[in-house]
Scaffold this motif. Structure first.
Motif, PDB file in Angstrom:
ATOM      1  N   GLU A  27      23.503  13.642  12.473  1.00 11.83           N
ATOM      2  CA  GLU A  27      23.506  13.276  11.057  1.00 11.83           C
ATOM      3  C   GLU A  27      24.850  12.631  10.731  1.00 11.83           C
ATOM      4  N   ARG A  28      24.818  11.380  10.265  1.00 15.80           N
ATOM      5  CA  ARG A  28      26.054  10.642   9.970  1.00 15.80           C
ATOM      6  C   ARG A  28      26.001  10.091   8.555  1.00 15.80           C
ATOM      7  N   VAL A  29      26.976  10.424   7.743  1.00 13.87           N
ATOM      8  CA  VAL A  29      27.075   9.869   6.393  1.00 13.87           C
ATOM      9  C   VAL A  29      27.611   8.449   6.512  1.00 13.87           C
ATOM     10  N   LEU A  30      26.894   7.493   5.896  1.00  9.49           N
ATOM     11  CA  LEU A  30      27.253   6.083   6.045  1.00  9.49           C
ATOM     12  C   LEU A  30      27.902   5.512   4.788  1.00  9.49           C
ATOM     13  N   GLU A  31      27.283   5.727   3.632  1.00  8.04           N
ATOM     14  CA  GLU A  31      27.837   5.218   2.384  1.00  8.04           C
ATOM     15  C   GLU A  31      27.056   5.820   1.216  1.00  8.04           C
ATOM     16  N   PRO A  32      27.615   5.759   0.008  1.00  8.28           N
ATOM     17  CA  PRO A  32      26.894   6.307  -1.152  1.00  8.28           C
ATOM     18  C   PRO A  32      25.623   5.519  -1.456  1.00  8.28           C
ATOM     19  N   ALA A  33      24.583   6.213  -1.857  1.00 12.05           N
ATOM     20  CA  ALA A  33      23.330   5.559  -2.265  1.00 12.05           C
ATOM     21  C   ALA A  33      23.465   5.065  -3.698  1.00 12.05           C
ATOM     22  N   ILE A  34      22.917   3.879  -3.967  1.00 14.71           N
ATOM     23  CA  ILE A  34      22.924   3.357  -5.328  1.00 14.71           C
ATOM     24  C   ILE A  34      21.510   3.332  -5.927  1.00 14.71           C
ATOM     25  N   ILE A  35      20.503   3.533  -5.078  1.00 15.77           N
ATOM     26  CA  ILE A  35      19.137   3.584  -5.587  1.00 15.77           C
ATOM     27  C   ILE A  35      18.248   4.333  -4.603  1.00 15.77           C
ATOM     28  N   GLU A  36      17.262   5.042  -5.127  1.00 15.20           N
ATOM     29  CA  GLU A  36      16.266   5.734  -4.313  1.00 15.20           C
ATOM     30  C   GLU A  36      14.899   5.492  -4.946  1.00 15.20           C
ATOM     31  N   ILE A  37      13.948   5.044  -4.132  1.00 10.49           N
ATOM     32  CA  ILE A  37      12.621   4.707  -4.644  1.00 10.49           C
ATOM     33  C   ILE A  37      11.565   5.382  -3.781  1.00 10.49           C
ATOM     34  N   LEU A  38      10.565   5.929  -4.430  1.00 12.46           N
ATOM     35  CA  LEU A  38       9.403   6.459  -3.724  1.00 12.46           C
ATOM     36  C   LEU A  38       8.283   5.433  -3.840  1.00 12.46           C
ATOM     37  N   TYR A  39       7.795   4.966  -2.696  1.00 13.38           N
ATOM     38  CA  TYR A  39       6.699   4.005  -2.662  1.00 13.38           C
ATOM     39  C   TYR A  39       5.416   4.682  -2.187  1.00 13.38           C
ATOM     40  N   GLU A  40       4.328   4.309  -2.806  1.00  9.13           N
ATOM     41  CA  GLU A  40       3.012   4.662  -2.278  1.00  9.13           C
ATOM     42  C   GLU A  40       2.551   3.534  -1.370  1.00  9.13           C
ATOM     43  N   ARG A  41       2.179   3.881  -0.159  1.00 12.25           N
ATOM     44  CA  ARG A  41       1.647   2.885   0.777  1.00 12.25           C
ATOM     45  C   ARG A  41       0.174   3.166   1.033  1.00 12.25           C
ATOM     46  N   ARG A  42      -0.636   2.161   0.799  1.00 18.94           N
ATOM     47  CA  ARG A  42      -2.052   2.235   1.149  1.00 18.94           C
ATOM     48  C   ARG A  42      -2.246   1.393   2.400  1.00 18.94           C
ATOM     49  N   MET A  43      -2.627   2.035   3.497  1.00 15.15           N
ATOM     50  CA  MET A  43      -2.758   1.377   4.787  1.00 15.15           C
ATOM     51  C   MET A  43      -4.195   1.466   5.275  1.00 15.15           C
ATOM     52  N   VAL A  44      -4.834   0.333   5.455  1.00 17.32           N
ATOM     53  CA  VAL A  44      -6.207   0.310   5.962  1.00 17.32           C
ATOM     54  C   VAL A  44      -6.196   0.707   7.437  1.00 17.32           C
ATOM     55  N   THR A  45      -7.060   1.658   7.795  1.00 17.04           N
ATOM     56  CA  THR A  45      -7.123   2.135   9.178  1.00 17.04           C
ATOM     57  C   THR A  45      -8.356   1.645   9.925  1.00 17.04           C
ATOM     58  N   ASP A  46      -9.220   0.928   9.239  1.00 17.94           N
ATOM     59  CA  ASP A  46     -10.336   0.254   9.898  1.00 17.94           C
ATOM     60  C   ASP A  46     -10.642  -1.002   9.089  1.00 17.94           C
ATOM     61  N   THR A  47     -10.274  -2.155   9.631  1.00 22.21           N
ATOM     62  CA  THR A  47     -10.408  -3.399   8.878  1.00 22.21           C
ATOM     63  C   THR A  47     -11.859  -3.829   8.701  1.00 22.21           C
ATOM     64  N   LEU A  48     -12.791  -3.133   9.334  1.00 22.53           N
ATOM     65  CA  LEU A  48     -14.211  -3.399   9.112  1.00 22.53           C
ATOM     66  C   LEU A  48     -14.734  -2.621   7.910  1.00 22.53           C
ATOM     67  N   GLN A  49     -13.909  -1.673   7.436  1.00 29.35           N
ATOM     68  CA  GLN A  49     -14.297  -0.864   6.276  1.00 29.35           C
ATOM     69  C   GLN A  49     -13.088  -0.742   5.351  1.00 29.35           C
ATOM     70  N   ILE A  50     -12.628  -1.870   4.874  1.00 30.76           N
ATOM     71  CA  ILE A  50     -11.351  -1.953   4.171  1.00 30.76           C
ATOM     72  C   ILE A  50     -11.316  -1.137   2.887  1.00 30.76           C
ATOM     73  N   ASP A  51     -12.463  -0.957   2.226  1.00 32.30           N
ATOM     74  CA  ASP A  51     -12.480  -0.256   0.938  1.00 32.30           C
ATOM     75  C   ASP A  51     -12.612   1.254   1.068  1.00 32.30           C
ATOM     76  N   THR A  52     -12.996   1.726   2.237  1.00 30.82           N
ATOM     77  CA  THR A  52     -13.262   3.164   2.380  1.00 30.82           C
ATOM     78  C   THR A  52     -12.453   3.842   3.484  1.00 30.82           C
ATOM     79  N   ASP A  53     -11.959   3.080   4.449  1.00 30.09           N
ATOM     80  CA  ASP A  53     -11.264   3.677   5.597  1.00 30.09           C
ATOM     81  C   ASP A  53      -9.778   3.323   5.531  1.00 30.09           C
ATOM     82  N   TYR A  54      -9.008   4.184   4.867  1.00 31.31           N
ATOM     83  CA  TYR A  54      -7.579   3.937   4.696  1.00 31.31           C
ATOM     84  C   TYR A  54      -6.860   5.265   4.520  1.00 31.31           C
ATOM     85  N   ARG A  55      -5.539   5.215   4.570  1.00 29.13           N
ATOM     86  CA  ARG A  55      -4.739   6.405   4.317  1.00 29.13           C
ATOM     87  C   ARG A  55      -3.639   6.068   3.316  1.00 29.13           C
ATOM     88  N   ILE A  56      -3.195   7.093   2.595  1.00 32.67           N
ATOM     89  CA  ILE A  56      -2.138   6.948   1.610  1.00 32.67           C
ATOM     90  C   ILE A  56      -0.916   7.753   2.066  1.00 32.67           C
TER      91      ILE A  56
END
Length: 290
Positions: A27-56
């Protein structure tokens, strides 16, 4: 026999310590943080079923003046506890024998961590696949954006739309000049404002900022809790892609790891049929693969 089967499924569910890895605390401290953001990622796990087969997933972007990190905070916490507290391992094994709720939760976390501009001019990637933990550095390739005249409001912020062909995908990103820092999810950055939403043209990956904290009162850290094998970007992505079609149980049995004996039968695998939920590719597709 029953105990050995539990061990196999524990490894599959949580990606337990890779076959030749040891726990470490770096664990190494590098520099002070100036911003922290939580992103929701929606990732399709079967491109043949893009609307139903995904994970968050919910992933954290933390940035300082020069360095940023993109990671799954739950996975970081898990790795840290596993490295620092041997008793924590026993807790999860006991949970496994009583339904495995905690193990399953950890197994569903994102194991990739990305350190941008660390070291300077480089991107350091931590990832796990093929029953091993890996590390590789690559040149920091910044997206080249074309800013359009399209505007919208996201979370009360006025946003502009920009596009970029980056790492094999066409990306659309909504950024706000009201937060004048060039950051964003994953490896998307370089705009005159924070990226609040982004997606590729096919809709396979979608990122949305759900929580923004300015001056979060923490440090940007480099962190690592397992020994890692050095590799390079193309090799890692190519092998990770190949691993998607592997039977993990059979790989563990073949390795002879964890003291699991050969009395357990291998699963029968029809290589001509792809495994379910694996018909997708990564955010970056510009690497050698079929």
């Amino acid at each position: 026999m029953k105990k050995e089967l539990y061990l196999i499924w524990a490894v599959i569910l949580i990606g337990a310590a890779p076959l030749k890895s040891k726990s470490i605390v770096d664990e190494r401290v590098l520099e002070p943080a100036i911003i922290e953001i939580l992103y929701e990622r929606r990732m399709v796990t079967d491109t043949l079923q893009i609307d139903t087969d995904y994970r968050i997933d919910y992933l954290t972007y933390c940035a300082g003046k020069n360095i940023s990190v993109f990671y799954d905070d739950k996975y970081k916490s898990y790795d840290s506890l596993m490295a620092k507290s041997p008793e924590y391992v026993k807790t999860y094994l006991n949970d496994m024998l009583n339904g495995g709720k905690m193990l399953k939760e950890i197994g569903e976390t994102e194991n990739e961590t990305i350190f941008i501009n660390y070291p300077a001019g480089k991107v350091t990637n931590h990832t796990r696949h093929s029953l091993c933990n890996w590390i590789y550095e690559e040149e920091w390739r910044k997206p080249i954006w074309e800013i359009t005249d399209s505007t919208t409001t996201i979370g009360g912020y006025e946003c502009l739309l920009a596009t970029s062909n980056y790492c094999g995908r066409l990306w659309y990103a909504w950024f706000t000049p009201e937060i004048p820092m060039p950051g964003g999810p994953w490896k998307l950055s370089g705009l005159p404002g924070l990226i609040l939403k982004a997606h590729d043209v096919k809709g396979h990956y979608q990122y949305s900022a759900v929580h923004i904290k300015l001056n979060p009162g923490k440090q940007i850290e480099y962190f690592n809790y397992v020994s890692r094998i050095k590799t390079d970007r193309n090799t890692s992505l190519k092998n990770k892609r190949k691993f998607l079609q592997e039977n993990v149980k059979n790989l563990i049995l073949s390795s002879g790891a964890y003291g699991i004996n050969s009395n357990i039968k291998f699963d029968k695998v029809d290589k001509s049929k792809p495994l379910p939920h694996k018909n997708y590719d990564f955010e970056e597709t510009d690497y050698p693969h079929d």
